[in-house]
Each structure stands twice: as structure tokens, then as C-alpha cells.
Motif scaffolding. Structure first.
Motif, mmCIF file in Angstrom:
data_model
loop_
_atom_site.group_PDB
_atom_site.id
_atom_site.type_symbol
_atom_site.label_atom_id
_atom_site.label_comp_id
_atom_site.label_asym_id
_atom_site.label_seq_id
_atom_site.Cartn_x
_atom_site.Cartn_y
_atom_site.Cartn_z
ATOM 1 N N THR A 1 -8.539 -4.197 -5.419
ATOM 2 C CA THR A 1 -7.706 -5.059 -4.574
ATOM 3 C C THR A 1 -8.439 -6.339 -4.215
ATOM 4 O O THR A 1 -7.874 -7.425 -4.289
ATOM 5 N N PRO B 1 -8.830 3.493 1.132
ATOM 6 C CA PRO B 1 -7.361 3.519 1.080
ATOM 7 C C PRO B 1 -6.815 2.278 0.362
ATOM 8 O O PRO B 1 -7.388 1.193 0.453
ATOM 9 N N LYS B 2 -5.727 2.489 -0.335
ATOM 10 C CA LYS B 2 -5.089 1.398 -1.047
ATOM 11 C C LYS B 2 -4.305 0.562 -0.042
ATOM 12 O O LYS B 2 -3.643 1.090 0.846
ATOM 13 N N PHE B 3 -4.390 -0.737 -0.174
ATOM 14 C CA PHE B 3 -3.697 -1.643 0.722
ATOM 15 C C PHE B 3 -2.195 -1.578 0.467
ATOM 16 O O PHE B 3 -1.739 -1.692 -0.661
ATOM 17 N N GLU B 4 -1.455 -1.374 1.544
ATOM 18 C CA GLU B 4 -0.002 -1.382 1.452
ATOM 19 C C GLU B 4 0.515 -2.532 2.295
ATOM 20 O O GLU B 4 0.283 -2.578 3.500
ATOM 21 N N ASP B 5 1.222 -3.424 1.668
ATOM 22 C CA ASP B 5 1.730 -4.600 2.370
ATOM 23 C C ASP B 5 3.015 -4.243 3.114
ATOM 24 O O ASP B 5 4.061 -4.036 2.515
ATOM 25 N N THR B 6 2.918 -4.178 4.426
ATOM 26 C CA THR B 6 4.096 -3.893 5.246
ATOM 27 C C THR B 6 4.585 -5.148 5.954
ATOM 28 O O THR B 6 5.658 -5.145 6.554
ATOM 29 N N THR C 1 4.807 -8.479 4.518
ATOM 30 C CA THR C 1 5.595 -9.391 3.686
ATOM 31 C C THR C 1 7.086 -9.070 3.702
ATOM 32 O O THR C 1 7.894 -9.985 3.851
#
Length: 168
Positions: free
Chosen positions: A4, A89-94, A96
């Protein structure tokens, strides 16, 4: 380093290449604005170079054998196990999805404002041209020629004369 961060560094690098710094610099008028713009560009370049160098590289693998010789295999195995159990942890865009509709609405509003601004600019340019033309002709223009272009003033003056109002 996670993939990422590498992607962010790549996007930032690409963004840096697509910014028209020279075009924006031409739009600046004051020395203070030029100075601030120069500071912004320098800061952007610094951050961009850091992203390209520090954060885009994968870390070197740990040489566990080297540490086993110096510290002891039991402690090193415990650290190795702990190190390998770490999950980033994988980044989750909440964010945008929340702001995308607002941003799109602002873009539409911006385009409307741009159209209105262009119309107003065109109108003002015509008005400036008329005033410049009037300025050139004013020394040789008669009152009748002026009143042809401005009938509302002729009516106002005629009313004042008719009502015997001479301005005092």
C-alpha cells in the motif's frame, strides 16, 4: 514495507509529474504569491523524494543466523516467531465514498460558476471597450449623440428642466 505504501509513493510520483508548475507560476502576480508558490513546490518535491526513497523500498530481510550466533537460538527463534506473526492490516478507504458525492456536486457547482464568470468577464470586457470608445469620442461628441446612446439620461434631464429643477 507494505504494498500500500509503495502504491501511495507511485501515485504521488505520478502526480508530481502531471502538475503544471510552470503554468501555475505564470498566473501569479505578486512577489509574496511567487515566494509562497516556490515554498509549496519545494515542500512538495521534498515529500515526493522522501516517498520515492524511504517508503517505496522493501526492507532488507533479517539475517536470523547472524543473530543466532551472537545472542542464542532460543531468543532469536522467539523474536522470529513474533516477527512473522505480525499482520499489517490492509487499508480500507471508508472516507472517499462519503465525500465523493459532495466532491462531484462541488465540481458541477464549480463548472456553473466558471460559465457565469466567463459570461460576466465577457460582459465586462464589452463594457470596458464601450467606455474606452466613449472616452475617445467624448471630446468631439455632441449632447445629442450622447443622449442617443443613453436615452435614460435624456429623459432625466428633460424631466428636471420641465420641473424647473436646476440642481440647487
Amino acid at each position: 514495507m507494505s504494498g500500500t505504501v509503495k502504491k501511495i509513493a507511485d501515485v504521488t510520483f505520478k502526480a508530481g509529474r502531471t502538475i503544471d508548475w510552470d503554468g501555475m507560476a505564470k498566473l501569479l502576480v505578486t512577489d509574496e504569491a511567487k515566494k509562497e508558490f516556490s515554498n509549496l513546490r519545494r515542500a512538495f518535491d521534498d515529500v515526493n523524494s522522501q516517498l520515492q526513497t524511504k517508503f517505496s523500498q522493501e526492507p532488507e530481510p533479517i539475517n536470523w543466523e547472524y543473530y543466532r550466533k551472537g545472542i542464542g537460538s532460543r531468543l532469536v527463534d522467539m523474536y522470529k516467531e513474533a516477527y512473522e506473526s505480525i499482520e499489517i492490516p490492509k487499508f480500507e478507504d471508508t472516507v472517499t465514498p462519503q465525500y465523493k458525492p459532495k466532491f462531484d456536486a462541488l465540481l458541477v457547482e464549480l463548472k456553473e460558476a466558471e460559465k457565469q464568470s466567463l459570461k460576466e468577464s465577457e460582459r465586462l470586457e464589452k463594457e470596458v471597450a464601450e467606455v474606452q470608445e466613449l472616452k475617445k469620442k467624448l471630446s468631439t461628441m455632441t449632447a445629442e449623440e450622447y443622449f442617443v446612446k443613453h436615452p435614460e439620461l435624456k429623459k432625466k434631464f428633460d424631466d428636471e428642466i420641465r420641473n424647473d429643477y436646476w440642481g440647487y
